[in-house]
Scaffold this active site. Structure first.
Site, PDB file in Angstrom:
ATOM      1  N   GLU A   1       0.807   4.001   1.844  1.00  0.00           N
ATOM      2  CA  GLU A   1       1.284   4.508   3.000  1.00  0.00           C
ATOM      3  C   GLU A   1       2.545   3.760   3.572  1.00  0.00           C
ATOM      4  O   GLU A   1       3.594   4.307   3.926  1.00  0.00           O
ATOM      5  CB  GLU A   1       0.229   4.175   4.098  1.00  0.00           C
ATOM      6  CG  GLU A   1      -0.858   5.003   3.894  1.00  0.00           C
ATOM      7  CD  GLU A   1      -1.775   4.592   2.989  1.00  0.00           C
ATOM      8  OE1 GLU A   1      -3.139   5.199   2.918  1.00  0.00           O
ATOM      9  OE2 GLU A   1      -1.791   3.414   2.169  1.00  0.00           O
TER      10      GLU A   1
ATOM     11  N   HIS B   1       0.925  -1.289  -0.038  1.00  0.00           N
ATOM     12  CA  HIS B   1      -0.240   0.129   0.172  1.00  0.00           C
ATOM     13  C   HIS B   1       0.801   1.200  -0.108  1.00  0.00           C
ATOM     14  O   HIS B   1       1.929   1.316   0.481  1.00  0.00           O
ATOM     15  CB  HIS B   1      -0.868   0.010   1.226  1.00  0.00           C
ATOM     16  CG  HIS B   1      -1.966  -1.125   1.062  1.00  0.00           C
ATOM     17  ND1 HIS B   1      -3.057  -0.970   1.707  1.00  0.00           N
ATOM     18  CD2 HIS B   1      -2.132  -2.060   0.511  1.00  0.00           C
ATOM     19  CE1 HIS B   1      -3.861  -2.060   1.485  1.00  0.00           C
ATOM     20  NE2 HIS B   1      -3.225  -3.004   0.786  1.00  0.00           N
TER      21      HIS B   1
ATOM     22  N   CYS C   1      -3.010  -0.192   7.116  1.00  0.00           N
ATOM     23  CA  CYS C   1      -1.882   0.917   7.138  1.00  0.00           C
ATOM     24  C   CYS C   1      -2.272   2.027   8.391  1.00  0.00           C
ATOM     25  O   CYS C   1      -1.296   2.561   8.769  1.00  0.00           O
ATOM     26  CB  CYS C   1      -2.421   1.832   5.827  1.00  0.00           C
ATOM     27  SG  CYS C   1      -1.926   0.858   4.368  1.00  0.00           S
TER      28      CYS C   1
ATOM     29  N   CYS D   1      -6.415   2.216   5.102  1.00  0.00           N
ATOM     30  CA  CYS D   1      -7.171   1.095   5.502  1.00  0.00           C
ATOM     31  C   CYS D   1      -6.631   0.729   6.902  1.00  0.00           C
ATOM     32  O   CYS D   1      -5.868   1.190   7.386  1.00  0.00           O
ATOM     33  CB  CYS D   1      -6.855  -0.117   4.393  1.00  0.00           C
ATOM     34  SG  CYS D   1      -5.096  -0.715   4.725  1.00  0.00           S
TER      35      CYS D   1
END
Length: 127
Positions: A31, A29, A63, A60
């Site tokens: 992040e 992801h 993250c 999410c």
């Protein structure tokens, strides 16, 4: 959809972009890519204490856990997870605010900004 990370005087110390994320797979992801880009020692949690993260979409749960673990002071995000679920990809919808409240020992300011503009990006990205 780039995620930017800054600390102290506002300089960018880590970033991610769609290209980096796509090269590393679907579980990488943005992040995480930005956090890894900013870390000097990949084994120390809390190294980014005091940093601010800017993301185009609400993190999410996975993250958000990393953001709390690294002890960021502030998080700014645009679109909500509900928006991403509707216009971009399926999401586990647990707000970052609820995750932060569940971890009482982690203090973080969370701000939802420019939601309308971020939703437009999601809509245009999914086409």
């Amino acid at each position: 959809m780039a995620r930017l990370l800054s600390i102290g005087g506002g300089e960018i110390i880590g970033r991610s972009d769609s290209k980096k994320v796509k090269l590393n797979g679907c579980y990488t992801h943005p992040e995480f890519v930005a956090i890894q880009d900013a870390l000097k020692d990949n084994n120390l949690y809390g190294e980014l204490k005091g940093a601010t993260m800017y993301v185009s979409t609400e993190p999410c749960p996975m993250c958000m856990g990393a953001i709390l673990y690294e002890e960021f002071d502030k998080l700014y995000y645009g679109a909500k997870l509900e928006d991403s679920d509707k216009y971009y990809c399926p999401e586990v919808i647990i707000s970052c605010e609820d995750i932060a409240k569940a971890t009482k020992n982690r203090k973080i300011e969370i701000h939802n900004i420019m939601r309308k503009e971020a939703v437009e990006v999601l809509k245009n990205t999914s086409k």
